[in-house]
Enzyme design. Structure first.
Site, mmCIF file in Angstrom:
data_model
loop_
_atom_site.group_PDB
_atom_site.id
_atom_site.type_symbol
_atom_site.label_atom_id
_atom_site.label_comp_id
_atom_site.label_asym_id
_atom_site.label_seq_id
_atom_site.Cartn_x
_atom_site.Cartn_y
_atom_site.Cartn_z
ATOM 1 C CE1 TYR A 14 32.598 42.990 36.902
ATOM 2 C CE2 TYR A 14 31.016 42.227 35.271
ATOM 3 C CZ TYR A 14 31.632 42.083 36.490
ATOM 4 O OH TYR A 14 31.280 41.031 37.309
HETATM 5 N N1 LIG Z 1 27.264 39.766 42.142
HETATM 6 C C1 LIG Z 1 26.986 39.495 40.892
HETATM 7 O O1 LIG Z 1 25.848 39.639 40.438
HETATM 8 C C2 LIG Z 1 28.065 38.929 39.978
HETATM 9 C C3 LIG Z 1 27.661 38.497 38.700
HETATM 10 C C4 LIG Z 1 28.630 37.975 37.850
HETATM 11 C C5 LIG Z 1 29.936 37.862 38.263
HETATM 12 N N2 LIG Z 1 30.296 38.293 39.513
HETATM 13 C C6 LIG Z 1 31.697 38.129 39.896
HETATM 14 O O2 LIG Z 1 31.754 37.448 41.140
HETATM 15 C C7 LIG Z 1 32.989 37.791 41.798
HETATM 16 C C8 LIG Z 1 32.697 38.151 43.244
HETATM 17 O O3 LIG Z 1 31.911 39.318 43.267
HETATM 18 P P1 LIG Z 1 30.834 39.612 44.411
HETATM 19 O O4 LIG Z 1 29.560 39.835 43.723
HETATM 20 O O5 LIG Z 1 30.953 38.633 45.494
HETATM 21 O O6 LIG Z 1 31.364 41.063 44.848
HETATM 22 P P2 LIG Z 1 31.796 41.700 46.241
HETATM 23 O O7 LIG Z 1 30.844 41.328 47.302
HETATM 24 O O8 LIG Z 1 32.049 43.133 45.956
HETATM 25 O O9 LIG Z 1 33.182 40.961 46.564
HETATM 26 C C9 LIG Z 1 34.322 41.217 45.798
HETATM 27 C C10 LIG Z 1 35.533 40.654 46.519
HETATM 28 O O10 LIG Z 1 36.692 40.944 45.727
HETATM 29 C C11 LIG Z 1 37.648 41.617 46.540
HETATM 30 N N3 LIG Z 1 38.458 42.554 45.780
HETATM 31 C C12 LIG Z 1 38.054 43.656 45.099
HETATM 32 N N4 LIG Z 1 39.111 44.315 44.618
HETATM 33 C C13 LIG Z 1 40.215 43.618 45.018
HETATM 34 C C14 LIG Z 1 41.614 43.803 44.847
HETATM 35 N N5 LIG Z 1 42.122 44.870 44.204
HETATM 36 N N6 LIG Z 1 42.456 42.891 45.388
HETATM 37 C C15 LIG Z 1 41.965 41.832 46.087
HETATM 38 N N7 LIG Z 1 40.664 41.604 46.265
HETATM 39 C C16 LIG Z 1 39.800 42.493 45.740
HETATM 40 C C17 LIG Z 1 36.805 42.329 47.594
HETATM 41 O O11 LIG Z 1 37.544 42.582 48.776
HETATM 42 P P3 LIG Z 1 38.336 43.967 49.071
HETATM 43 O O12 LIG Z 1 37.517 45.085 48.495
HETATM 44 O O13 LIG Z 1 38.435 43.959 50.557
HETATM 45 O O14 LIG Z 1 39.668 43.803 48.425
HETATM 46 C C18 LIG Z 1 35.734 41.285 47.879
HETATM 47 O O15 LIG Z 1 36.195 40.350 48.820
HETATM 48 C C19 LIG Z 1 33.600 38.889 40.960
HETATM 49 O O16 LIG Z 1 34.574 38.340 40.103
HETATM 50 C C20 LIG Z 1 32.441 39.418 40.152
HETATM 51 O O17 LIG Z 1 32.866 40.033 38.974
HETATM 52 C C21 LIG Z 1 29.380 38.818 40.382
#
Ligand SMILES: NC(=O)c1ccc[n+]([C@@H]2O[C@H](COP(=O)([O-])OP(=O)(O)OC[C@H]3O[C@@H](n4cnc5c(N)ncnc54)[C@H](OP(=O)(O)O)[C@@H]3O)[C@@H](O)[C@H]2O)c1
Length: 263
Positions: free
Chosen positions: A168
């Site tokens: 990741y």
């Molecule tokens: N939460 C943290 O602490 C954190 C920290 C650093 C960076 N981030 C980044 O923030 C971003 C959002 O993450 P989040 O924390 O909000 O996670 P999340 O709640 O799991 O949301 C992820 C989103 O991405 C979508 N997704 C996943 N696989 C996909 C695919 N193959 N095609 C299209 N959409 C897809 C999911 O929808 P579906 O599964 O319905 O497709 C969901 O809407 C990501 O890039 C993550 O790496 C998060």
């Protein structure tokens, strides 16, 4: 060439008059961003795989007086990504802004225990999918709005070694590189490209990681100067600013939004 952005001063809101594409908008940071962008005056197209989640967020935005639609899209499928971006053109006739936020997580563990299938999945969704989306968005901005802005969602975990999530972290560091390259390529046209690097944010993704790694929240917050996790809205605010004309001289930057964790 004058590529200074033109701002619509007749309507209120940071993103007034703009059309924004948001991937991963069904929940978490992407849903918070879609809601915020709409409150700030943008018309928003929400994309992800789970239609029920997209429908719910779209309905909330509309109930709040915003303009939003959704499209089912799998970032691992090139045709699906292109069709999703084209849908924004069909609905709104243009694209000015994109937040490439959708991403997957796989089980934590050291480098030598990463499953090849998990590595391939992260490559397909978190890196290649983001590149496919950027390519389609740049084409669409060039063909319609002319100038615009793209923000990619990276991670504070991209900035140094990431022993718990090595694959990741590698994909996210590559996202930073694509961001910088695109900023150089597209800057002369007035298309800005930046990334945000969030820290620990309370979403399903972090809860999934915690389920495999008990005590994660305590570990992360103890290493975070602000001593707490972020609310998704706090991450969305940074993306909104980078997409707005208020950051008109910012491109190619990787902005940490991490409570100081990467310091
Ligand atoms: N939460 C943290 O602490 C954190 C920290 C650093 C960076 N981030 C980044 O923030 C971003 C959002 O993450 P989040 O924390 O909000 O996670 P999340 O709640 O799991 O949301 C992820 C989103 O991405 C979508 N997704 C996943 N696989 C996909 C695919 N193959 N095609 C299209 N959409 C897809 C999911 O929808 P579906 O599964 O319905 O497709 C969901 O809407 C990501 O890039 C993550 O790496 C998060």
């Amino acid at each position: 060439m004058d590529n200074t952005p033109t701002t619509d001063t007749s309507a209120p809101g940071l993103l007034a008059g703009k059309v924004a594409f948001v991937s991963g908008a069904g929940r978490g940071i992407g849903a918070a961003a879609a809601r915020l962008f709409a409150r700030e005056g943008a018309r928003v197209l929400l994309a992800a795989r789970t239609e029920s989640q997209l429908e719910a967020v779209t309905a909330e935005i509309r109930a709040d007086g915003g303009t939003a639609d959704h499209v089912v899209c799998d970032l691992a499928d090139a045709a699906s990504v292109r069709a999703a971006v084209d849908r924004a053109l069909g609905l709104y006739g243009r694209i000015d802004l994109a937040f490439n936020n959708g991403a997957a997580i796989t089980p934590p563990g050291p480098l030598d225990q990463v499953q090849e299938s998990d590595f391939d999945r992260l490559y397909a969704v978190n890196l290649k999918g983001l590149w496919l989306a950027m390519t389609a968005e740049i084409d669409a901005i060039r063909a319609t709005a002319g100038t615009g802005a793209i923000v990619n969602n990276s991670s504070v975990g991209s900035l140094r070694g990431n022993p718990e999530l090595p694959a990741y972290g590698a994909m996210k560091r590559a996202v930073n590189s694509l961001t910088e390259s695109a900023a150089i390529t597209c800057g002369p046209e007035g298309i800005r490209v930046n990334a945000i690097a969030p820290g620990n944010t309370l979403t399903e993704m972090i809860r999934t990681w915690e389920a495999d790694s008990p005590g994660l929240q305590e570990r992360l917050t103890s290493r975070t100067p602000l001593r707490r996790a972020a609310d998704p809205d706090e991450i969305a605010e940074a993306a909104a600013w980078l997409l707005s004309d208020r950051s008109s001289y910012v491109t190619g930057t990787i902005l940490r939004v991490d409570g100081g964790a990467g310091t």
